[in-house]
Enzyme design. Sequence first.
Site, PDB file in Angstrom:
ATOM      1  N   ARG A  27       0.803  -1.231   0.000  1.00 36.64           N
ATOM      2  CA  ARG A  27       0.000   0.000   0.000  1.00 36.64           C
ATOM      3  C   ARG A  27       0.838   1.285   0.000  1.00 36.64           C
ATOM      4  O   ARG A  27       0.309   2.384  -0.091  1.00 36.64           O
ATOM      5  CB  ARG A  27      -0.962  -0.010   1.201  1.00 36.64           C
ATOM      6  CG  ARG A  27      -2.204  -0.857   0.922  1.00 36.64           C
ATOM      7  CD  ARG A  27      -3.196  -0.720   2.035  1.00 36.64           C
ATOM      8  NE  ARG A  27      -2.766  -1.442   3.227  1.00 36.64           N
ATOM      9  CZ  ARG A  27      -3.075  -1.081   4.466  1.00 36.64           C
ATOM     10  NH1 ARG A  27      -3.784   0.001   4.685  1.00 36.64           N
ATOM     11  NH2 ARG A  27      -2.670  -1.797   5.497  1.00 36.64           N
TER      12      ARG A  27
ATOM     13  N   LYS B  42      31.918  29.349   1.110  1.00 37.63           N
ATOM     14  CA  LYS B  42      32.268  27.922   1.077  1.00 37.63           C
ATOM     15  C   LYS B  42      33.714  27.714   1.486  1.00 37.63           C
ATOM     16  O   LYS B  42      34.587  28.443   1.020  1.00 37.63           O
ATOM     17  CB  LYS B  42      32.063  27.371  -0.339  1.00 37.63           C
ATOM     18  CG  LYS B  42      32.310  25.879  -0.439  1.00 37.63           C
ATOM     19  CD  LYS B  42      32.956  25.454  -1.745  1.00 37.63           C
ATOM     20  CE  LYS B  42      34.426  25.823  -1.782  1.00 37.63           C
ATOM     21  NZ  LYS B  42      35.151  25.256  -2.927  1.00 37.63           N
TER      22      LYS B  42
END
Length: 455
Positions: free
Chosen positions: A18, A350
């Site tokens: 299901r 970064k």
Amino acid sequence: MSTKNLNIVILAAGKGTRMQSLMPKVLHRLAGKTLLQHVIDKAKQLIPNKVVVVYGYGGDAVPKALTHETITWVEQKEQLGTGHAVLQAVPHLDDDGKTLILLGDVPLLDQKSCLALLDKTDTLGLLTVNKQNPTGYGRIVRDAQNQILAIVEHRDATKEQRDITEVNTGIIAVSNTQLKAWLSKLSNKNAQAEYYLTDIVAMAVNDGLNVAAEITDDESSVEGVNSKEDLAGLERVYQTRNASALMQAGATLADPLRIDVRGELTVGKDVEIDVGCVFEGFVSLGDQVKIGPYCVIKDASIGKGTHIAAFTHIDQAKVAADCKLGPYARLRPGAEIADAAHIGNFVEVKNSQVGVGSKVNHLSYVGDATIGKNVNVGAGTITCNYDGVNKYRTVIEDNVFIGSDTQLVAPVVIGEGATIAAGSTITKNAPAGQLTFCRAKDQKSIASWKRPVKK
Ligand code: UD1
Ligand code: CA
């Protein structure tokens, strides 16, 4: 606590039809973690001497997703029922002691109920729950003295038995010697032609043994996931409980229904979190940290008194105290922001260190850079860290002023106290304390120039 000589078997072989999914059910995620990982983590808290996971549907997809775990994997090639599944684990179980059987699709398992169940019996014990709608579950059949006689599966139950609201959660504690004896006698003569684990209950009664039950009143803790709706439902239960814990730890949440923690979030005192924030992995927020709406923060630590404005995205970064970030700032892996620094809108950082009190406030890329103290990086500054093959570092020493729209072509060092004129493309080291500029020399004006007109 009787967790001595404890084995745990987790059943995880089912397909989960299901779920309408290509993936085995137990690999779906709740709060960022697979269902099976939730169960394994809870199982380990009980300090068993062995955890055996029975897998099946999806082949080795399940063990492959959890290679970091030191557990015993057992394949159930065909899913012939819960009894057959446990039988596959039997060769790995100790000769004495107890086994606790758990289900891989019941993620919110409660450790206390498991311990209570284990304490109640040395032979066979069931964790049960009363359900308003017991449809589909195995019913707990008791006699007039309230002693358990059997578990009858829904499809095998009589009309009267279907009125019973006490059901089997599937979580069972059983002595190893008896489990082995009973499993060898299972048959599949029932409505589903399956080997039902639950048939061992009637066998125990037949052997004159008392079957114990621990009844839980926390339905969510024994709820299995059978559909995407079930999954979403339990996700909300998890998130709501987690939000309560955060508030108890001193956080102020603008709306406890609008925060998602997919991992572990620890908070100091007087932390404020606005709506729509997502926390992933391990995140710690110091005292008096404020987080604006719709921020995504993953694997990061944020120091005391730092304010993070709306729509800021942080991934694998360290931010010290009293910083100001965002709105719309992005810290990528390896960003380290020191005390009282500012990272403003549309600034990406970064693998870089930004020193104490330094400011990068507008529209900039800072990659592979070391920025000292009290540096001002003007709007639109780019560290050109990549030549298409290799990456290089930019070093900006203390008290530097970088004018707007500057490109710093790495490797390059800007000396202490230097000023870089706006619009410069810097390809060579700039000396300390001096003004350096590098831009097109001539500014011209053409008096006769006319704007083009539409033809
Ligand atoms: C089972 C119980 C039922 C209980 C219900 C609780 C039996 C016969 N019935 O019913 O009494 O009320 O759980 O949710 O035990 N699994 C395997 N291999 C198999 C079959 C199942 O590993 O061959 C695993 C499934 O992946 C699942 C668990 O066992 O995690 C339960 O199986 P499921 O088919 O959901 O059992 P139910 O019929 O719901
Ligand atoms: Ca089920």
